[in-house]
Design a protein around this motif. Structure first.
Motif, PDB file in Angstrom:
ATOM      1  N   HIS A 144       0.850  -1.180   0.000  1.00  0.00           N
ATOM      2  CA  HIS A 144       0.000   0.000   0.000  1.00  0.00           C
ATOM      3  C   HIS A 144       0.889   1.234   0.000  1.00  0.00           C
ATOM      4  CE1 HIS A 144      -3.564  -2.384   0.875  1.00  0.00           C
ATOM      5  NE2 HIS A 144      -2.834  -3.039   1.755  1.00  0.00           N
ATOM      6  N   GLN A 145       0.647   2.111  -0.950  1.00  0.00           N
ATOM      7  CA  GLN A 145       1.415   3.340  -1.012  1.00  0.00           C
ATOM      8  C   GLN A 145       0.793   4.323  -0.019  1.00  0.00           C
ATOM      9  OE1 GLN A 145       1.750   4.891  -4.923  1.00  0.00           O
ATOM     10  NE2 GLN A 145       3.262   6.407  -4.354  1.00  0.00           N
ATOM     11  N   VAL A 146       1.644   4.922   0.780  1.00  0.00           N
ATOM     12  CA  VAL A 146       1.171   5.855   1.796  1.00  0.00           C
ATOM     13  C   VAL A 146       1.407   7.276   1.288  1.00  0.00           C
ATOM     14  CG1 VAL A 146       1.451   6.642   4.169  1.00  0.00           C
ATOM     15  CG2 VAL A 146       1.684   4.222   3.626  1.00  0.00           C
ATOM     16  N   ASP A 147       0.337   8.051   1.315  1.00  0.00           N
ATOM     17  CA  ASP A 147       0.391   9.442   0.889  1.00  0.00           C
ATOM     18  C   ASP A 147       0.846  10.296   2.083  1.00  0.00           C
ATOM     19  OD1 ASP A 147      -0.051  11.966  -0.107  1.00  0.00           O
ATOM     20  OD2 ASP A 147      -2.060  11.539  -0.869  1.00  0.00           O
ATOM     21  N   PRO A 148       1.754  11.246   1.877  1.00  0.00           N
ATOM     22  CA  PRO A 148       2.184  12.115   2.990  1.00  0.00           C
ATOM     23  C   PRO A 148       1.000  12.827   3.654  1.00  0.00           C
ATOM     24  CG  PRO A 148       3.638  12.407   1.107  1.00  0.00           C
ATOM     25  CD  PRO A 148       2.524  11.518   0.667  1.00  0.00           C
ATOM     26  N   ALA A 149      -0.044  13.106   2.889  1.00  0.00           N
ATOM     27  CA  ALA A 149      -1.221  13.758   3.474  1.00  0.00           C
ATOM     28  C   ALA A 149      -1.900  12.829   4.485  1.00  0.00           C
ATOM     29  CB  ALA A 149      -2.203  14.166   2.380  1.00  0.00           C
ATOM     30  N   ASP A 150      -1.861  11.512   4.210  1.00  0.00           N
ATOM     31  CA  ASP A 150      -2.434  10.549   5.150  1.00  0.00           C
ATOM     32  C   ASP A 150      -1.654  10.546   6.464  1.00  0.00           C
ATOM     33  OD1 ASP A 150      -4.318   9.819   3.259  1.00  0.00           O
ATOM     34  OD2 ASP A 150      -3.191   8.055   2.574  1.00  0.00           O
ATOM     35  N   GLU A 152       0.054  13.059   7.707  1.00  0.00           N
ATOM     36  CA  GLU A 152      -0.269  14.312   8.394  1.00  0.00           C
ATOM     37  C   GLU A 152      -1.642  14.230   9.057  1.00  0.00           C
ATOM     38  OE1 GLU A 152      -0.720  19.063   7.373  1.00  0.00           O
ATOM     39  OE2 GLU A 152       0.269  17.734   5.931  1.00  0.00           O
TER      40      GLU A 152
END
Length: 193
Positions: A144-150, A152
């Motif tokens: 699963h790719q983790v978004d930096p916004a997630d 935060e």
């Protein structure tokens, strides 16, 4: 000219292969070795091995269980023989005479013991394969790719939970005066507030 399928030569080879495969399988069930089957059928041992492997993969009937039982019985007999070698006392012999140490005791020969151990391990590996104990384990790995916004967002949620816990403790009177500002400062110091 149209080619509607395999010619008579190909069908004859296919039929001959099927006959040899069935004969190899039946002879193996009687306890013959691959080499003995190859001699009897007049084909190479490697061909017998390939045909037996194919036959086993295609069959889902009691004969497979019977073949497996024959093989396990053979492995059991080989295991007994290897254990006999392992447990015997072996001594070093040179030029037809037993080699002795300075006290006159025969010098032990560990070579046959180590060979017996290797044989037992190979028998065990064969038994494991035959019983399917070495089957690969299926692993379900999802990336699963983790978004930096997630990240935060998670930090903001954790900060809000801490602030709520401090506020609830203050309302219950569990925090001394000025403690809530210290707790809030701790939350902002780690960058989560």
């Amino acid at each position: 000219m149209s080619n509607s399928g395999p010619g008579p030569h190909a069908r004859r080879n296919s039929a001959q292969t099927a006959e040899q495969t069935a004969a190899s399988y039946e002879l193996r069930l009687t306890g013959l070795t691959i080499r003995e089957i190859a001699t009897r059928l007049g084909i190479p041992s490697s061909t017998v091995h390939v045909r037996l492997t194919a036959a086993l993969q295609e069959r889902v009937d009691p004969l497979v269980d019977q073949y497996r039982a024959v093989e396990l019985d053979r492995l059991d007999r080989l295991t007994v023989k290897a254990w006999e070698v392992l447990e015997q006392g072996h001594v070093v012999v040179q030029h037809g005479k037993i080699v002795r140490d300075e006290d006159g005791n025969p010098v032990r020969d560990d070579g046959p013991v180590l060979q017996a151990i290797g044989t037992l391990l190979r028998i065990s590996e064969r038994r494991s394969k035959l019983l399917g104990l070495d089957a690969p384990i299926a692993v379900d790995a999802n990336v699963h790719q983790v978004d930096p916004a997630d990240i935060e967002l998670l930090q903001m949620i954790e900060s809000a939970k801490r602030a709520q816990a401090v506020e609830e403790a203050r309302l219950r009177g569990e925090l001394p005066a000025g403690a809530e500002s210290a707790a809030e400062a701790d939350g902002s110091a780690d960058g989560t507030l």
